[in-house]
Design an enzyme around this catalytic site. Structure first.
Site, PDB file in Angstrom:
ATOM      1  N   GLY A  86       0.790  -1.218   0.000  1.00 46.52           N
ATOM      2  CA  GLY A  86       0.000   0.000   0.000  1.00 46.52           C
ATOM      3  C   GLY A  86       0.824   1.271   0.000  1.00 46.52           C
ATOM      4  O   GLY A  86       0.304   2.360  -0.202  1.00 46.52           O
ATOM      5  N   CYS A 138     -26.911  -9.489 -17.525  1.00 44.14           N
ATOM      6  CA  CYS A 138     -26.236  -9.119 -18.768  1.00 44.14           C
ATOM      7  C   CYS A 138     -27.152  -9.452 -19.948  1.00 44.14           C
ATOM      8  O   CYS A 138     -27.724 -10.546 -20.027  1.00 44.14           O
ATOM      9  CB  CYS A 138     -24.915  -9.879 -18.901  1.00 44.14           C
ATOM     10  SG  CYS A 138     -24.146  -9.716 -20.525  1.00 44.14           S
ATOM     11  N   CYS A 158     -25.071 -12.557 -21.997  1.00 44.16           N
ATOM     12  CA  CYS A 158     -24.857 -13.875 -21.408  1.00 44.16           C
ATOM     13  C   CYS A 158     -25.803 -14.174 -20.249  1.00 44.16           C
ATOM     14  O   CYS A 158     -25.835 -15.279 -19.739  1.00 44.16           O
ATOM     15  CB  CYS A 158     -23.408 -14.033 -20.968  1.00 44.16           C
ATOM     16  SG  CYS A 158     -23.027 -13.122 -19.457  1.00 44.16           S
ATOM     17  N   CYS A 162     -21.973  -7.353 -19.864  1.00 39.05           N
ATOM     18  CA  CYS A 162     -20.776  -7.554 -19.054  1.00 39.05           C
ATOM     19  C   CYS A 162     -19.666  -6.630 -19.517  1.00 39.05           C
ATOM     20  O   CYS A 162     -19.426  -6.470 -20.717  1.00 39.05           O
ATOM     21  CB  CYS A 162     -20.258  -8.991 -19.201  1.00 39.05           C
ATOM     22  SG  CYS A 162     -21.313 -10.210 -18.439  1.00 39.05           S
ATOM     23  N   CYS A 201     -17.835 -12.884 -20.613  1.00 37.61           N
ATOM     24  CA  CYS A 201     -19.138 -12.887 -21.255  1.00 37.61           C
ATOM     25  C   CYS A 201     -19.153 -13.870 -22.429  1.00 37.61           C
ATOM     26  O   CYS A 201     -20.072 -14.662 -22.585  1.00 37.61           O
ATOM     27  CB  CYS A 201     -19.459 -11.477 -21.753  1.00 37.61           C
ATOM     28  SG  CYS A 201     -21.177 -11.242 -22.211  1.00 37.61           S
TER      29      CYS A 201
END
Lengths: 219, 251, 275
Positions: free
Chosen positions: C29, C238, C241, C263, C269
């Protein structure tokens, strides 16, 4: 209660050729509990100066000023603040307050630190009533009041607490007969409680009535 | 009782010039001390040295038994958002101008770990009211506030975590006289009610008369006189203090 | 192709970047400065990510590059071609087959696996940037863990919008220590960073910063007790899909305001559509 030993005071004006103005030398004074001592003397004799020295407002050049156990000539600021807060009251001729604080709070304020707020306000109401300040003025700032009204607000503020030492600077000046009588009764009540008082009274009748002794200043 | 703050021999020089020199005093809990003097007298230098905003050359500032000047930056910052607070002359220096009033007040709370939005919001609202800002202004940004309101907001932001010691640098500088009076009265009330100790730097003697229990007069980096506020103002002993007091125009 | 060194950058530069990467992995980080090079593409097109990828690539790696989840948009296509030419590595569109995935603004839907490396393109690495403009001050704030201000931003969101309206680049706290900008991925992807088996590397070219999340790092999205973090997405399946699990892009299909949700991860997808 109040004991002054060999107190002297001079003012040195550094910016005016370092002129030294002596105000008093070797003043000694004792005021016991329940006693009222009046300060006499021509204007400029040092009456107010002496009062201010007892209050801690003016610095003594030498000597000691013991007030309710504290030597204000030597005390730290916080000791003087504690003394003023707990054990001493001063009724001056001038009212110095923040312009937007209502009269009732101005009067109650010295008591607020010791009792619940409502109790302090109740005490203030009763004193203001006694001193004949009309109730419609209580919510207003005293800065706009007449001289006599301001004087009475000051007195109410001074008498709201029961303290061992009081300083009174012309407490009856500019008061009508009825209010003058009330103030004198307040002083007598304080004496009866054992308060030691130092006062300046130009009002001779009042002086004779409440003062046990007189000190001639400038003599 | 022990002093809240013990200042010993603080000295700050800028090369050959003196910022402030040999300053010592004790500040007790609940006490308000004023520092007065003309521009360049070293009063602001002293304040920033005490608050740790700039390093001192000599001296100690003891708070809770520790020399604050020797704290690490992290510890000093923690102190700065818990027990200490600093009110700047210019509210822009003490506020986040792009953050709402509520966010400004809430920042110190969040910095010490508060993570409940509702609590933060309630506390911020309460504090806005205490400094006489209407609670419905909570989502407005400081830019939309007047100078006096900005200063009051800065005070709320500083006092929200209940500090013990507040440093104030000319808190009423740059405000209209009428606004000043209101702010002073507000400050006086808060200081009394919260039992705060404060060190207030100002060149305005009326401000110290109203707010300060004690007064310190500075000239050329030196303390020339100190004592009870009304005593120093009404019976000044030092030539400079006499000049300062007599120079105030009477109204 | 012998005109370029392997993966374009010279070996000294790669070594410098790897050092920065090692430090970044060691301090999850934390933003490590590195001397970012001029790349043959403009800033904002992934120069940071490309340098990190170049420093990590080995000849036997398989590379996947996505832009907002898609393998076939300009940015993804040109970076993929760049490494095909300069490193001659294998490329793929399948998340599962890739060893290194360079991404702009998404984390793929398919679960990441141990050994995989995610490389994020980062425009602004400093999460405190828009709250505190002084870089000297933000660095000190990170050093002292002085993060009240970050919370102020979320407070402001709720005050203004009634909820934490930050939808992407949603700040996270790494291993209870550093607050980090996860790059402009949707907050939907934030939970994928927590305890991920893959190594995540972040490169900001213009800003000259690199930071990292080693595998299985604790990554928490900042929030309030009474306004907890929610990984939101459009509430639709979606349109291609039918997935109800994946992050969706909203596509406007005509001038009359018709729209569809599909997607954002094209590879995911496609694979579902084929099945």
């Amino acid at each position: 209660m109040i004991e002054l030993r060999n107190v002297s005071k001079t003012f040195t004006l550094h910016n005016q050729g370092s002129a030294v103005i002596p105000v008093m030398t070797d003043v000694s004074l004792f005021v016991g509990a329940g006693e009222c001592v009046g300060l006499k003397g021509a204007s400029g004799a040092g009456k107010s100066t002496l009062m201010r020295m007892i209050w801690g407002n003016y610095l003594a050049a030498s000597g000691s000023i013991t007030v309710a156990g504290t030597d204000v000539a030597r005390a730290e600021p916080r000791e003087i603040i504690a003394l003023r807060r707990e054990r001493m009251a001063y009724v001056s001729q001038f009212l110095r307050v923040v312009p937007r604080v209502p009269t009732l709070e101005v009067v109650a304020e010295p008591l607020m630190a010791f009792v619940p707020e409502e109790e302090a306000l109740e005490a203030a109401r009763s004193l203001l009533t006694r001193l004949r300040i009309p109730e419609r003025l209580w919510g207003l700032s005293p800065t706009t009041f007449s001289g006599g009204e301001q004087q009475r607000v000051n007195i109410a503020r001074g008498f709201i607490r029961q303290v061992p030492v009081m300083l009174l600077d012309e407490p009856t000046a500019s008061l009508d007969a009825a209010n003058r009588e009330t103030v004198l009764t307040l002083i007598e009540e304080a004496k009866a409680r054992g308060t030691a008082i130092v006062g300046i009274f130009h009002d001779e009748e009042a002086r004779d009535r409440v003062c046990d002794r007189l000190i001639e200043m400038g003599a | 009782m022990t002093p809240l703050l013990q200042v010993r021999g603080i000295e700050k020089r800028y090369g050959g010039r003196i910022g402030c020199i040999d300053v010592s005093f004790d500040l007790w809990p609940g006490e308000v001390m004023g520092i007065v003097g003309e521009s360049g007298s070293g009063k602001s230098t002293l304040l920033s040295c005490l608050a740790g905003h700039q390093p001192s050359d000599k001296g100690e500032v003891i708070f809770h038994g520790r020399d604050v000047l020797k704290l690490s930056e992290a510890e000093r910052r923690r102190l700065g958002r818990t027990d200490w607070a600093f009110v700047h002359q210019n509210p822009r220096d003490g506020l986040r101008m792009n953050v709402s009033a509520g966010g400004n007040v809430g920042e110190r709370l969040m910095a010490v770990g508060e993570r409940h939005y509702g609590n933060i919001r309630d506390t911020a609202e309460d504090w806005l009211q205490r400094v006489e800002i209407n609670a419905d202004r909570i989502d407005d940004r400081p830019r939309q506030f007047s100078g006096g309101m900005q200063q009051r907001l800065q005070i709320a932001r500083n006092l929200v975590t209940g500090p013990k010691l507040v440093f104030m640098d000319e808190p009423t500088g740059g405000l209209d006289v009428s606004v000043q009076a209101r702010l002073l009265d507000l400050l006086r009330g808060l200081v009394r009610r919260m039992g705060l100790s404060a060190i207030i730097v100002t060149h305005d003697l009326a401000v110290v008369r109203l707010l300060a229990d004690r007064l310190m007069v500075m000239k050329g980096g030196h303390v020339v006189e100190q004592g009870l506020t009304d005593q120093v103002l009404d019976d000044p002993q030092h030539a400079y203090t006499q000049l300062l007091v007599s120079s105030v125009l009477q109204v | 192709m012998d005109d370029y060194n392997f993966a374009y950058l010279d070996e000294d530069t790669k070594r410098m970047i790897r050092r920065a990467l090692l430090k970044a992995v060691a301090i999850p980080g934390y933003q490590v400065p590195f001397s970012s090079r001029e790349m043959p593409m403009p800033y904002g097109w992934g120069t940071g990510g490309v340098q990190v990828t170049a420093a990590c690539l080995k000849p036997d790696d398989t590379l996947k590059v996505i832009d907002q989840g898609a393998d076939d948009t300009t940015n993804a296509v040109s970076i993929r071609k760049f490494f095909q030419r300069t490193a001659e590595v294998a490329v793929t569109e399948r998340t599962q087959d890739a060893t290194i995935i360079q991404t702009r603004h998404r984390i793929p839907e398919a679960p990441l696996q141990p050994g995989q490396i995610m490389v994020f393109q980062v425009p602004i690495p400093e999460p405190l940037r828009f709250l505190e403009p002084r870089e000297t001050e933000t660095r000190r704030m990170h050093a002292l863990e002085d993060y009240g201000l970050m919370q102020v931003k979320l407070y402001e969101d709720i005050a203004r919008h009634g909820e934490i309206a930050t939808a992407y680049a949603y700040p996270v706290k790494v291993e209870d220590r550093y607050v980090m900008d996860p790059s402009p991925i949707p907050k939907f992807d934030n939970p994928k960073m927590n305890d991920s088996p893959a190594l995540m590397l972040f490169g900001a070219g213009r800003e000259q910063r690199i930071y990292a999340l080693p595998p299985h790092t604790k990554v928490e999205s900042l929030d309030f007790e009474d306004f907890p973090f929610v990984a939101g997405k459009a509430d639709h399946p979606c349109a291609i899909c039918g997935s109800t699990e994946s992050y969706l892009d909203e596509i406007i299909t005509d001038d009359a305001g018709s729209r569809m949700f599909v997607c954002s991860d094209t590879s995911y997808c496609q694979e579902r559509s084929v099945q």
